[in-house]
Scaffold this active site. Structure first.
Site, PDB file in Angstrom:
ATOM      1  N   HIS A 121       0.872  -1.179   0.000  1.00 39.54           N
ATOM      2  CA  HIS A 121       0.000   0.000   0.000  1.00 39.54           C
ATOM      3  C   HIS A 121       0.912   1.232   0.000  1.00 39.54           C
ATOM      4  O   HIS A 121       2.022   1.184   0.547  1.00 39.54           O
ATOM      5  CB  HIS A 121      -0.830  -0.056   1.290  1.00 39.54           C
ATOM      6  CG  HIS A 121      -1.880   0.992   1.431  1.00 39.54           C
ATOM      7  ND1 HIS A 121      -1.601   2.266   1.859  1.00 39.54           N
ATOM      8  CD2 HIS A 121      -3.217   0.949   1.230  1.00 39.54           C
ATOM      9  CE1 HIS A 121      -2.729   2.960   1.912  1.00 39.54           C
ATOM     10  NE2 HIS A 121      -3.722   2.187   1.538  1.00 39.54           N
ATOM     11  N   ASP A 198       3.293  -4.862   8.076  1.00 37.62           N
ATOM     12  CA  ASP A 198       2.078  -4.049   8.000  1.00 37.62           C
ATOM     13  C   ASP A 198       0.891  -5.014   8.087  1.00 37.62           C
ATOM     14  O   ASP A 198       0.579  -5.717   7.126  1.00 37.62           O
ATOM     15  CB  ASP A 198       2.095  -3.271   6.679  1.00 37.62           C
ATOM     16  CG  ASP A 198       0.775  -2.571   6.406  1.00 37.62           C
ATOM     17  OD1 ASP A 198      -0.184  -2.752   7.172  1.00 37.62           O
ATOM     18  OD2 ASP A 198       0.714  -1.835   5.398  1.00 37.62           O
ATOM     19  N   GLN A 201      -4.254  -5.328   6.813  1.00 37.52           N
ATOM     20  CA  GLN A 201      -5.246  -6.204   6.174  1.00 37.52           C
ATOM     21  C   GLN A 201      -5.269  -7.594   6.789  1.00 37.52           C
ATOM     22  O   GLN A 201      -6.123  -8.401   6.441  1.00 37.52           O
ATOM     23  CB  GLN A 201      -4.961  -6.328   4.665  1.00 37.52           C
ATOM     24  CG  GLN A 201      -5.180  -5.051   3.899  1.00 37.52           C
ATOM     25  CD  GLN A 201      -6.647  -4.610   3.848  1.00 37.52           C
ATOM     26  OE1 GLN A 201      -7.558  -5.413   4.005  1.00 37.52           O
ATOM     27  NE2 GLN A 201      -6.864  -3.326   3.629  1.00 37.52           N
ATOM     28  N   LYS A 224     -10.243  -1.077  10.747  1.00 33.81           N
ATOM     29  CA  LYS A 224     -10.435  -2.266   9.899  1.00 33.81           C
ATOM     30  C   LYS A 224     -10.812  -3.491  10.722  1.00 33.81           C
ATOM     31  O   LYS A 224     -11.089  -4.552  10.173  1.00 33.81           O
ATOM     32  CB  LYS A 224      -9.162  -2.553   9.093  1.00 33.81           C
ATOM     33  CG  LYS A 224      -8.859  -1.445   8.062  1.00 33.81           C
ATOM     34  CD  LYS A 224      -7.799  -1.883   7.093  1.00 33.81           C
ATOM     35  CE  LYS A 224      -7.099  -0.742   6.403  1.00 33.81           C
ATOM     36  NZ  LYS A 224      -7.863  -0.141   5.309  1.00 33.81           N
ATOM     37  N   CYS A 362      -4.757   2.447  -3.638  1.00 34.87           N
ATOM     38  CA  CYS A 362      -3.533   2.977  -3.017  1.00 34.87           C
ATOM     39  C   CYS A 362      -2.371   2.003  -3.191  1.00 34.87           C
ATOM     40  O   CYS A 362      -1.530   1.854  -2.296  1.00 34.87           O
ATOM     41  CB  CYS A 362      -3.722   3.294  -1.538  1.00 34.87           C
ATOM     42  SG  CYS A 362      -4.974   4.525  -1.232  1.00 34.87           S
TER      43      CYS A 362
HETATM   44  N1  7TS Z   1      -1.482  -0.812   4.782  1.00 31.02           N
HETATM   45  C1  7TS Z   1      -2.393  -1.580   4.173  1.00 31.02           C
HETATM   46  C2  7TS Z   1      -2.007  -2.969   3.759  1.00 31.02           C
HETATM   47  C3  7TS Z   1      -3.681  -1.095   3.974  1.00 31.02           C
HETATM   48  O1  7TS Z   1      -4.577  -1.867   3.368  1.00 31.02           O
HETATM   49  C4  7TS Z   1      -4.019   0.211   4.391  1.00 31.02           C
HETATM   50  C5  7TS Z   1      -5.368   0.809   4.118  1.00 31.02           C
HETATM   51  C6  7TS Z   1      -3.038   0.966   5.039  1.00 31.02           C
HETATM   52  C7  7TS Z   1      -1.783   0.421   5.216  1.00 31.02           C
HETATM   53  C8  7TS Z   1      -3.309   2.325   5.573  1.00 31.02           C
HETATM   54  O2  7TS Z   1      -4.149   2.247   6.677  1.00 31.02           O
HETATM   55  P1  7TS Z   1      -4.723   3.556   7.392  1.00 31.02           P
HETATM   56  O3  7TS Z   1      -5.736   3.014   8.342  1.00 31.02           O
HETATM   57  O4  7TS Z   1      -3.589   4.224   8.052  1.00 31.02           O
HETATM   58  O5  7TS Z   1      -5.321   4.381   6.300  1.00 31.02           O
HETATM   59  N2  7TS Z   1      -6.045   0.225   3.040  1.00 31.02           N
HETATM   60  C9  7TS Z   1      -7.163   0.692   2.447  1.00 31.02           C
HETATM   61  C10 7TS Z   1      -7.775   0.003   1.390  1.00 31.02           C
HETATM   62  O6  7TS Z   1      -7.402  -1.055   0.928  1.00 31.02           O
HETATM   63  N3  7TS Z   1      -8.855   0.704   0.995  1.00 31.02           N
HETATM   64  O7  7TS Z   1      -8.942   1.813   1.739  1.00 31.02           O
HETATM   65  C11 7TS Z   1      -7.904   1.812   2.651  1.00 31.02           C
END
Ligand code: 7TS
Length: 404
Positions: A121, A198, A201, A224, A362
């Protein structure tokens, strides 16, 4: 076995209609929906104990502090961290990765290397690029194959004594690939490199054991995993969290301040400057309790059923191609239909009540690899059903008919 109807009754949003149709929410990769216990815990906090933490002698401040720290303990137990002070509250995954990348600026120099994967991401790419620009280190990329799996032979070749940190997601958000992080952690450590996982997911689908994994950092977001937005976790091994300088300066993260010199607070407060998301921290504990009650083994088994059921129906649609066919993958299906832009399908099926994400997710380098502008991504959670998959598949077929 899960009682799905009982679980669905816990999530008020799921009984809503959208565009006059029952909501089919398949955008769980972007954010999860929230059960009533989580919604109630948010208002309970503001109705009963709202106060600033770690600073007041008064009762409410102590109650809020206790609730916040109890939640930290729940998270420690959930991920099996050795020490409570290895669990840092952050605003989310992005914040947590930036905190670590920023800290490594103090440790890297020209000639050092940072190894990221081709499946990341943007939030696990950009902070490392910024780090490399600041320090003169170089960014190397572990490539992937056509199934969306990282190529371990290439990883082994890229890893060297120049590698200072490896950073990789546990599960890819765009393709659902489950990466072989156990192998990668062991290999990174053999080379003397640190490794960040990370888990944004992965944490909705499984319970990570950071001691068994032996990773140096593990990061994830509350929103999430049925928790509120604006809260997340940076787990770091104590030795690393001591070695890294703080990310932000301010109140709460200090021991003493004078204009000549400031000394920093001990862990975890060193990385928790300013008034945090108190309600988010407390309610993240509620969300984790809820998920553990549902049970991660049950979640994994049921989501696999949903994945298999949806995959079988989708591949029967002529011209439909699934991106991400790894041997180990989670309940994410990214796909396109020949000759049709993903955005158009997403827009039409939204009118039919089905929420999916379209675009590059992303993860532009993944789209570049497949030479596509984006995909339609359906990501399932344990509260979804096979009936919803039927509605979704019919909606996709209808959109295809209208657009071709
Ligand atoms: N890393 C991964 C693997 C992610 O899927 C996401 C967000 C992030 C980092 C960032 O997370 P945040 O909570 O700091 O924003 N992924 C997604 C997605 O797949 N669709 O919207 C956000």
């Amino acid at each position: 076995m899960l009682d799905i109807q009982k679980i669905r009754a816990d999530f008020p949003i799921l009984s809503q209609k959208v565009n006059g149709k029952p909501l089919v929410y398949f955008d769980n990769g972007a954010t999860s929906q929230k059960p009533q216990v989580v919604i109630d815990a948010i208002s309970h906090y503001y109705q009963t104990i709202n106060a600033n933490i770690h600073r007041g002698v008064h009762t409410l401040s102590q109650l809020a502090t206790d609730a916040y720290e109890v939640s930290r303990g729940k998270i420690q137990k959930h991920i099996n961290a050795q020490h409570l002070h290895e669990v840092i509250f952050t605003a989310g995954t992005t914040h947590a990765i930036n905190a670590v990348a920023n800290g490594f600026a103090a440790l890297l120099t020209t000639g050092d290397e940072v190894l990221v994967s081709a499946l990341e991401h943007h939030s696990n790419i950009v902070p490392w690029q910024m780090l490399c620009e600041r320090t003169g280190a170089s960014l190397k990329v572990i490539p992937m194959n056509d199934n969306g799996e990282l190529i371990m032979e290439q990883f082994d070749l890229l890893l060297s004594e120049r590698t200072k940190i490896v950073t990789v997601n546990h599960i890819s958000n765009a393709l659902g690939t489950i990466n072989p992080i156990e192998y990668m952690i062991a290999r990174a450590h053999e080379m003397g490199a640190a490794i960040l996982i990370d888990g944004a997911q992965a944490t909705p689908h499984l319970k990570p054991d950071v001691q068994a994994l032996d990773c140096d950092f593990y990061v994830f977001s509350g929103h999430k995993i049925c928790g509120p937005t604006g809260i997340g976790i940076l787990y770091g091994k104590e030795e690393w969290l001591r070695k890294l300088p703080p990310y932000q300066g301010g109140g709460e993260m200090i021991a003493t301040v004078s204009f000549e010199k400031t000394t920093y607070a001990d862990l975890p407060h060193k990385f928790e400057a300013g008034t945090p998301n108190i309600e988010g921290g407390i309610v993240l504990g509620t969300a984790i309790d809820y998920l553990n009650e549902v049970g991660f083994d049950n979640i994994a088994q049921y989501e696999q059923e949903l994945l298999d059921y949806a995959t079988a129906q989708l591949i029967a649609i002529e011209g439909l191609k699934i991106y991400g066919t790894a041997a180990h993958k989670t309940s994410v299906i990214s796909f396109n239909i020949e000759g049709i832009h993903p955005y158009d399908i997403g827009t039409i099926i939204d009118k039919l009540g089905v929420a999916v994400r379209t675009g590059h997710h992303c993860a532009q380098p993944i789209m570049d690899f497949f030479k596509i502008p984006g995909t339609i991504r359906a990501s399932f959670a344990f509260y979804n059903t096979k009936e919803e998959i039927d509605i979704f598949v019919e909606a996709v077929k209808r959109a295809k008919m209208m657009l071709s």
